[in-house]
Design an enzyme around this catalytic site. Structure first.
Site, PDB file in Angstrom:
ATOM      1  N   GLY A   1      36.315  84.171  52.849  1.00 35.38           N
ATOM      2  CA  GLY A   1      36.223  82.736  53.119  1.00 35.38           C
ATOM      3  C   GLY A   1      37.596  82.138  53.356  1.00 35.38           C
TER       4      GLY A   1
ATOM      5  CB  SER B   1      34.707  87.825  46.221  1.00 35.57           C
ATOM      6  OG  SER B   1      34.862  87.826  44.822  1.00 35.57           O
TER       7      SER B   1
ATOM      8  CE  LYS C   1      53.770  69.353  60.439  1.00 36.92           C
ATOM      9  NZ  LYS C   1      53.458  70.795  60.356  1.00 36.92           N
TER      10      LYS C   1
ATOM     11  CG  LEU D   1      46.834  85.226  55.003  1.00 37.16           C
ATOM     12  CD1 LEU D   1      46.752  85.095  53.485  1.00 37.16           C
ATOM     13  CD2 LEU D   1      48.238  84.924  55.483  1.00 37.16           C
TER      14      LEU D   1
ATOM     15  CB  THR E   1      53.416  79.880  62.430  1.00 38.51           C
ATOM     16  OG1 THR E   1      53.863  80.248  61.121  1.00 38.51           O
ATOM     17  CG2 THR E   1      54.590  79.326  63.209  1.00 38.51           C
TER      18      THR E   1
END
Length: 520
Positions: free
Chosen positions: A18, A48, A87, A347, A358
């Site tokens: 997730g 999980s 931002k 990741l 980024t």
């Protein structure tokens, strides 16, 4: 691959993991592939309950506005539920030179871009010499908006519209929860809470199924790996190697903290503050209820104990009682991002330090690219995967070049970290910098649509970092620059006009929470 699927059509997609990356991937796929329709592609996300969101960076870029609007998420709801603030760019403090050195202490990389139709705007600014205004102020009004602490819009503006361009700061965990609820309730994503215990491969080396503790075997035609740094599917099960980029980008740790504001009515900056330090830099992000801060540093150039002290010194009185979380960073990306019937997003795909937001930018862009180039059949998957790998690889190389740009142009000589960062440049970046010493960058230097950062981004950093481009030898080719100089003057007057109509950033957030924005 689902053995029960004999039609060649891709019917089921299983997103594993997730967090922001997983739910962005699931939402993009479900939205594009019509998962709510009986004839659409079924998208399931399994995660999980025991794996927390890392949330290293809580900043975004303007592309996230398009994504939120495209997915059908209300901007008012987003601001209210994710502790979101606006931002307008990044304020780089002490990157050019150490504190106390003569010269500007900071520059802005803002989100409003110079008018590209004015072909002589950049050379005209360069030809003005030392008397010229700061580059950001010459070509835009947004630096002034930021310095005055103003928001980018008013509560009377429609959702996702503003006076100047903007993105957001957000609470990553709350954002993931909002995405999850929206994906399940409105886009048709199936959500399963389970622990993946085993990845089963077929005779052809593709993923056949996942064995879970609660739902047994889960099969799909395509698996999306959003399992974070562990890369459970692409890295561990399929053996796609990780390409380490620490020889280019030295920072390998982040020390993260959540800090309170000094008072309930304290200024909330509408930009990320990135402050250079002896072995890296500190991010400072203002959410509506707290600050998110952290020190990104190289363990080859400082100790963990010293890094914590540097961050404590930065936070000052607000450091009391703050808990610190040290996060090792795997800097680099996978050799391939799509292999067999598995594609990585997040990741598990790659990571570089969060200097220009980024991470979320690439994860969102590649998730949307996956959805929009989704193969129409199992037979075409290999061809689509090849294109995806080339585009995603180019995007990651572009990101690494741009991040390195910030370091290699610094004039700091107060620490080996900064001195060594002037070396080890990728050839692609080295060649561009050499060219730009003789002529300013143009859009022809950025021909690929896979470029994550474009001409305007480079201009703000190059000339914010006081890069020198010699244009006097080509003065004749630029003709009459008086029109560009008049534009600089108009920008100054326009800044005064725009700023007088905007309100403080904190006041804007409070009004949105109370009244909401106009629906699109």
């Amino acid at each position: 691959m689902d053995k029960n699927n004999n039609s060649g059509q891709i019917r089921r997609v299983l997103v594993v993991g997730g967090g922001t990356a997983g739910w962005l991937a699931a939402a993009h796929l479900a939205r594009k592939l019509a998962s709510r329709s009986p004839d659409g592609v079924k998208v399931t996300l399994v995660e999980s309950e025991n794996i927390p969101t890392i949330g290293v960076g809580e900043g975004t870029v303007p592309a996230i506005r398009q994504t939120l609007h495209y997915l059908g998420i209300s901007e008012t709801e987003f601001v209210r539920e994710c502790d979101a603030t606006f931002k307008q760019g990044i304020k780089f403090v002490d990157w050019v030179r150490p504190p106390g050195t003569p010269g500007p202490a900071y520059y802005h990389h803002i989100f409003d871009y110079p008018d590209q139709k004015s072909a002589d705007l950049i050379p005209a600014w360069l030809l003005q010499g030392r008397e010229r205004p700061v580059f950001t102020d010459a070509v835009s009004v947004q630096g002034r908006v930021c310095d005055l602490g103003l928001g980018p819009k008013l509560v009377t503006h429609a959702e996702y519209a503003g006076v100047v361009n903007y993105a957001y700061h957000l609470d990553a965990a709350k954002f993931a929860r909002l995405l999850a609820r929206h994906a399940v309730e409105n886009l048709g994503v199936e959500h399963l809470l389970a622990q993946v215990q085993q990845v089963k491969l077929g005779d052809d080396g593709a993923i056949e199924s996942l064995v879970t503790d609660r739902f047994g075997e889960l099969r799909a035609d395509l698996f999306v790996d959003c399992t974070g740094f562990s890369s459970l599917l692409l890295g561990q099960a399929l053996g796609v190697r990780f390409i380490d980029k620490r020889d280019v980008l030295f920072a390998d740790y982040a020390l993260a903290a959540q800090a309170p504001y000094p008072s309930v009515d304290a200024l909330i900056p509408s930009y990320t503050i990135a402050s250079a330090r002896e072995a890296g830099w500190i991010w400072d992000i203002g959410l509506s209820a707290r600050r998110g801060a952290g020190y990104v540093y190289s363990s080859d150039h400082t100790s963990h104990e010293r890094a914590e002290q540097v961050l404590r010194d930065y936070l000052g009185p607000q450091a009391e009682g703050v808990q610190y979380r040290r996060i090792p960073m795997c800097v680099g990306y996978r050799e391939k991002f799509w292999h067999k019937n598995c594609v990585a997003i997040g990741l598990s795909q790659g990571f570089v330090e969060p200097l220009e937001a980024t991470g979320l930018l690439v994860y969102d862009a590649t998730a949307r690219m996956l959805a929009e180039t989704f193969p129409t059949s199992v037979q075409s998957m290999e061809l689509v995967a090849g294109n995806f790998n080339r585009r995603a690889g180019s995007a990651w190389d572009s990101v690494i070049d741009f991040i390195k740009l910030h370091y290699c142009l610094s004039q700091r000589m107060d620490n080996p970290f900064w001195l060594e960062n002037r070396e080890g440049l990728p050839d692609s970046l080295r060649e561009k910098l050499e060219l730009w010493r003789y002529q300013p960058p143009t859009e022809y230097d950025f021909p690929s649509k896979a470029e994550v950062f474009n001409l305007a981004n480079y201009l703000y950093v190059l000339y914010g970092m006081e890069f020198h481009t010699e244009v006097q030898h080509a003065r004749a080719r630029y003709g009459d620059i008086s029109q560009a100089e008049r534009q600089f003057s108009r920008n100054s007057g326009l800044a005064d006009e725009i700023c007088s109509g905007l309100i403080p950033h904190r006041a804007l957030i409070e009004k949105i929470k109370q009244y909401g924005l106009q629906k699109v």
